[in-house]
Write an enzyme that holds these catalytic residues in place. Structure first.
Site, mmCIF file in Angstrom:
data_model
loop_
_atom_site.group_PDB
_atom_site.id
_atom_site.type_symbol
_atom_site.label_atom_id
_atom_site.label_comp_id
_atom_site.label_asym_id
_atom_site.label_seq_id
_atom_site.Cartn_x
_atom_site.Cartn_y
_atom_site.Cartn_z
ATOM 1 C CG HIS A 172 -1.977 1.041 1.145
ATOM 2 N ND1 HIS A 172 -1.736 2.363 1.446
ATOM 3 C CD2 HIS A 172 -3.274 0.979 0.766
ATOM 4 C CE1 HIS A 172 -2.846 3.064 1.251
ATOM 5 N NE2 HIS A 172 -3.798 2.247 0.840
ATOM 6 C CB SER A 187 -11.233 9.458 -3.722
ATOM 7 O OG SER A 187 -10.223 10.033 -2.901
#
Ligand code: PEP
Length: 252
Positions: free
Chosen positions: A95, A212
């Site tokens: 990540h 998002s």
């Protein structure tokens, strides 16, 4: 032909009590047919109770990181056998927050991905460019470098066992989503790169978009031909929002 995956990255959010509250609201809202696949990635401390609550149902549980060795003098680290013992089935690797804030390197990832596969964990490997790299037109070069380096020791025929998350760093937690065209272009590039090693594995590998994702934009992003679901951070913390994203994926 590729079953989509919706993965919830809770990052350093949710105590055990909060995780239980979420699942009590979320699990009953899941589609009965088991599509798309749903993966919850809680912090380490909530893994065991989340596994317990998801037992017997369609939701899988993944950790947010792991060490490549099975055991050893690595204070603060957790290994694949420790995760498996809890009933965890997957692990997020690379990540961008781990890369940027905790010094995760492509060299380490080149060991972690095969270690996860060898242990029987499904790796969700995150790749993506930052804003400066996109502005400098380096997106393709960055994705190519990360894919090549992180998967260097995964045999071609095993590539389909890896889930890839394309996560442009500039879109993570910023409210700025990649356009569907940008998401598709990156996913297609990743698939093409994998196809150079094994074309049938590349056809089967699931490529998620992350950055998002919200109930309002999920459907359009997941309609892209090479996008096979999403890795969701902020919007996965609310049961109603994540359920809406799962429904959006199921309707594509
Ligand atoms: C993430 O953490 O992987 C992520 C995509 O976060 P967000 O959805 O909040 O941008």
């Amino acid at each position: 032909m590729r079953t989509p995956i919706l993965a919830a990255n809770w990052k350093m959010h949710k105590t055990v009590a909060e995780a239980e509250e979420f699942l009590n609201a979320f699990l009953p809202s899941l589609p009965a047919d088991g599509e798309p696949e749903v993966v919850i990635c809680p912090p380490y401390t909530a893994l065991a109770p989340v596994v317990e609550l998801c037992k017997g149902g369609p939701v899988r549980v993944a950790a947010q990181n792991m060490h490549e060795e099975r055991s050893g003098a690595y204070t603060g680290e957790v290994s694949a056998p420790m995760l498996l013992e809890l009933g965890v089935q997957g692990v997020v690797l690379g990540h961008s927050e781990r890369r940027k804030l905790f010094g995760e390197t492509d060299e380490a990832l080149a060991r972690k991905v095969p270690a996860a596969l060898a242990a029987g964990l499904e790796p969700i490997l995150c790749v993506g460019e930052d804003e400066g790299q996109r502005d400098a037109d380096e997106t393709a070069a960055i994705l190519t470098r990360q894919i090549d380096a992180d998967l260097a020791d995964v045999p071609g025929e095993d590539l389909e066992r890896v889930v890839i998350a394309y996560e442009p760093v500039w879109a993570i937690g910023t409210g700025r989503t990649a356009s569907p065209e940008q998401a598709q272009e990156a996913a297609a590039l990743i698939r093409e790169r994998l196809a150079a090693r094994d074309s049938s594995a590349a056809e089967r590998v699931r490529i998620l978009y992350g950055g998002s994702v919200k109930p309002e934009n999920a459907s359009e992003l997941m309609r892209q031909p090479d996008a096979d679901g999403a890795l969701v951070g902020g919007a996965s913390l609310e049961a109603q929002d994540f359920a809406a994203i799962v429904r959006a994926a199921g309707s594509e």
